[in-house]
Design an enzyme around this catalytic site. Sequence first.
Site, PDB file in Angstrom:
ATOM      1  N   HIS A 138      -3.704 -17.152  -4.551  1.00  0.00           N
ATOM      2  CA  HIS A 138      -4.603 -16.302  -3.780  1.00  0.00           C
ATOM      3  C   HIS A 138      -5.886 -17.013  -3.343  1.00  0.00           C
ATOM      4  O   HIS A 138      -6.701 -16.426  -2.634  1.00  0.00           O
ATOM      5  CB  HIS A 138      -4.957 -15.077  -4.622  1.00  0.00           C
ATOM      6  N   ASP A 139      -6.099 -18.252  -3.804  1.00  0.00           N
ATOM      7  CA  ASP A 139      -7.291 -19.016  -3.407  1.00  0.00           C
ATOM      8  C   ASP A 139      -6.973 -20.089  -2.371  1.00  0.00           C
ATOM      9  O   ASP A 139      -7.871 -20.752  -1.859  1.00  0.00           O
ATOM     10  CB  ASP A 139      -7.893 -19.739  -4.624  1.00  0.00           C
ATOM     11  N   ASP A 145      -8.194 -17.182 -16.122  1.00  0.00           N
ATOM     12  CA  ASP A 145      -9.055 -17.626 -15.028  1.00  0.00           C
ATOM     13  C   ASP A 145     -10.058 -18.691 -15.493  1.00  0.00           C
ATOM     14  O   ASP A 145     -10.684 -18.528 -16.542  1.00  0.00           O
ATOM     15  CB  ASP A 145      -9.825 -16.383 -14.526  1.00  0.00           C
ATOM     16  N   ASP A 194      -4.095   3.944   2.153  1.00  0.00           N
ATOM     17  CA  ASP A 194      -5.563   3.840   2.240  1.00  0.00           C
ATOM     18  C   ASP A 194      -6.029   2.432   2.614  1.00  0.00           C
ATOM     19  O   ASP A 194      -7.214   2.134   2.603  1.00  0.00           O
ATOM     20  CB  ASP A 194      -6.225   4.300   0.923  1.00  0.00           C
ATOM     21  N   ASP A 242      -1.378  -0.782  -4.080  1.00  0.00           N
ATOM     22  CA  ASP A 242      -1.479   0.063  -5.275  1.00  0.00           C
ATOM     23  C   ASP A 242      -0.180   0.043  -6.082  1.00  0.00           C
ATOM     24  O   ASP A 242       0.814  -0.536  -5.650  1.00  0.00           O
ATOM     25  CB  ASP A 242      -1.858   1.503  -4.885  1.00  0.00           C
ATOM     26  N   ASP A 257      -4.089 -11.069 -15.515  1.00  0.00           N
ATOM     27  CA  ASP A 257      -5.143 -12.067 -15.370  1.00  0.00           C
ATOM     28  C   ASP A 257      -6.198 -11.806 -16.437  1.00  0.00           C
ATOM     29  O   ASP A 257      -6.626 -10.660 -16.628  1.00  0.00           O
ATOM     30  CB  ASP A 257      -5.763 -11.928 -13.969  1.00  0.00           C
ATOM     31  N   GLU A 297      -5.966 -21.630 -16.054  1.00  0.00           N
ATOM     32  CA  GLU A 297      -6.377 -22.254 -14.789  1.00  0.00           C
ATOM     33  C   GLU A 297      -7.414 -23.306 -15.144  1.00  0.00           C
ATOM     34  O   GLU A 297      -8.514 -22.971 -15.579  1.00  0.00           O
ATOM     35  CB  GLU A 297      -6.975 -21.220 -13.829  1.00  0.00           C
ATOM     36  N   ASP A 329       0.847  -1.188   0.000  1.00  0.00           N
ATOM     37  CA  ASP A 329       0.000   0.000   0.000  1.00  0.00           C
ATOM     38  C   ASP A 329       0.889   1.247   0.000  1.00  0.00           C
ATOM     39  O   ASP A 329       1.519   1.564   1.004  1.00  0.00           O
ATOM     40  CB  ASP A 329      -0.865  -0.062   1.276  1.00  0.00           C
ATOM     41  N   ASN A 376      -0.151   4.444  -0.600  1.00  0.00           N
ATOM     42  CA  ASN A 376      -0.748   5.728  -0.200  1.00  0.00           C
ATOM     43  C   ASN A 376      -1.501   5.657   1.133  1.00  0.00           C
ATOM     44  O   ASN A 376      -2.206   6.593   1.501  1.00  0.00           O
ATOM     45  CB  ASN A 376      -1.666   6.271  -1.307  1.00  0.00           C
TER      46      ASN A 376
HETATM   47  O1  ISL Z   1     -10.967 -20.790  -4.672  1.00  0.00           O
HETATM   48  C1  ISL Z   1     -11.525 -21.825  -4.803  1.00  0.00           C
HETATM   49  C2  ISL Z   1     -11.481 -22.769  -3.726  1.00  0.00           C
HETATM   50  O2  ISL Z   1     -10.215 -23.363  -3.693  1.00  0.00           O
HETATM   51  C3  ISL Z   1     -12.154 -22.204  -6.048  1.00  0.00           C
HETATM   52  O3  ISL Z   1     -13.413 -22.625  -5.888  1.00  0.00           O
HETATM   53  C4  ISL Z   1     -12.032 -21.039  -7.003  1.00  0.00           C
HETATM   54  O4  ISL Z   1     -13.189 -20.344  -7.090  1.00  0.00           O
HETATM   55  C5  ISL Z   1     -11.594 -21.591  -8.309  1.00  0.00           C
HETATM   56  O5  ISL Z   1     -10.267 -21.918  -8.064  1.00  0.00           O
HETATM   57  C6  ISL Z   1     -11.620 -20.605  -9.443  1.00  0.00           C
HETATM   58  O6  ISL Z   1     -10.761 -19.556  -9.167  1.00  0.00           O
HETATM   59  C7  ISL Z   1     -10.680 -18.446  -9.981  1.00  0.00           C
HETATM   60  O7  ISL Z   1     -11.921 -17.949 -10.394  1.00  0.00           O
HETATM   61  C8  ISL Z   1     -12.771 -17.407  -9.403  1.00  0.00           C
HETATM   62  C9  ISL Z   1     -12.055 -16.465  -8.441  1.00  0.00           C
HETATM   63  O8  ISL Z   1     -12.858 -16.243  -7.325  1.00  0.00           O
HETATM   64  C10 ISL Z   1     -10.729 -17.008  -7.997  1.00  0.00           C
HETATM   65  O9  ISL Z   1     -10.070 -16.090  -7.176  1.00  0.00           O
HETATM   66  C11 ISL Z   1      -9.957 -17.354  -9.223  1.00  0.00           C
HETATM   67  O10 ISL Z   1      -8.647 -17.766  -8.956  1.00  0.00           O
HETATM   68  C12 ISL Z   1     -13.862 -16.681 -10.127  1.00  0.00           C
HETATM   69  O11 ISL Z   1     -13.312 -15.758 -11.016  1.00  0.00           O
END
Ligand code: ISL
Length: 516
Positions: free
Chosen positions: A304-305, A192, A22, A26, A95, A233, A18, A20
């Site tokens: 990130h998931d 994605d 907030d 960014d 992405d 993905e 971050d 700035n």
């Molecule tokens: O994150 C999950 C659980 O492990 C999955 O169900 C996830 O939604 C799946 O991996 C698909 O992910 C991608 O598309 C989603 C988004 O929420 C995720 O962050 C992304 O990586 C919908 O766009």
Amino acid sequence: MKVEDLIFYQIYPRSFCDGNGDGEGDIRGVLSKVEYLKTLGVNAVWFSPCFESPNKDNGYDIADYRNISPKFGTFAEFENLLRIFHENGIKVVLDFVANHTSTEHEWFQKARESKDNPYRDYYIWRKTPPNDWQSLFGGSAWQYDEKTKEYYLHSFAVEQADLNWENPKVREEMKAIVDFWVDKGVDGFRCDVLDMISKDFEADKNGNGPKLHEYIREIFGRQETENIFTVGECWGTTPENVRLFCAPERRELTTVFNFHHLCVENGRFNAGKPDLREVLQRLSYWQELTQKLGLTATVFLGNHDQPRSVSRFGDEKTYRYESATALGGMVLLHCGVPFIYQGEEIGMINSAHTQISQFRDIESLNYYQANIDKIATEELIKNINANGRDNARQMLPWNEQAVKSWQGDYAHRTQINVEKDLASKRSVFQFYKKLIALRKKYSCFTKGEYRLVELNENYYEFERRYTGERISVLFNFGKRSVHPDKIKGEILLNNYETVAENLQPYQLIVYKNASR
Ligand code: ISL
């Protein structure tokens, strides 16, 4: 740069840095950390979506594919970022969210106006739900729309409407978006849920439909996209469709993220500890398979998931340094393109929330709501703490000073932060740096063959070979010490200071020309 030389670092824009104050990451923040990324040694960055979005799903609900989110910065700032990354030898991959848009996207706004609006067919509408497909975030995947009295498909949040790829206009729009960013100079895309763009209503499957490969070729098999890096993905991968996606002559994708090795828990929100042996077994299977087929693999243990890999597969309490560094070795010493997720390089662990109000992620909140009458609150919170997506989305702690953050401050900030890690004798970052340097130095990691030597309850050994080079990687992934056959050779890397007769818990040793 050749694909095999790429070493990725994933940035989750909202939580990286971050600049700035907030409470959200960014561009200014990212730019202040270019040196950090260079010091680590990565040469490519994947940015999770940084486009205009109402953030119902943190940017995966895009409202404008050609504009940068004002929270992240301006378009000019983004162009500057791209230039600076390139000047520093770092590729930039964005992405590409192709399966759905935000319902705030102007296409959907128009589509919902009337049944004969030209944008109506950009989405998937039915008079009544034709099946019982479920949203991946819970509940029916069909949402009734009052105005035109029909249902639209949303595989994720209600505010993420699935695009209708059957419509050639949608495919034209998507190509134009790809070209727009390629023209700006980006080096590729992480796509994605790419395998969901072709639906199969007849076979009752919301993905992996009959036109999937055709659509991918239509987007990425063109001259305009010849030199970009693409990673799809793809959750529903099989050995056969991985070959179809990645065989170079088919001009579809550079590589895919397949998730077999990470689908080891029994259900989505199960708090039980997964079996690392199973993870490594699956990883090894895909290593051998992609090698046999001559395809490019990806290697990753987080994104990130996913929960934090140290908490999930290692021992965050007693052996945080050892398990973080050894897991780093698993990502960086295998065959294929490695992806480090932000925070892994300092051994970040899951957060330990105590109240539902501390969670932000839609998937976790929906899970909580759906189960509140069936499962005790403490149990629900425990399950979300272990598996929820907020774990990976905590603001990266750069130092121990508390900060304002859209996630709430990272609970382990005083123990785990960049400044502290860098100053520590047992710095995870420094070990990652060594792993990356090793990968760059020895071609057997980038070009070499992979061979499984042994995998048992708590011991994994594999070998990488290329022309005269031979390197062995030994990993004790248990808490007990193990005793592999006596081994001699030059030690290239070791996450303990010594080599005892037994391998210590989570010890990783890399040998050159080992012999027994
Ligand atoms: O994150 C999950 C659980 O492990 C999955 O169900 C996830 O939604 C799946 O991996 C698909 O992910 C991608 O598309 C989603 C988004 O929420 C995720 O962050 C992304 O990586 C919908 O766009």
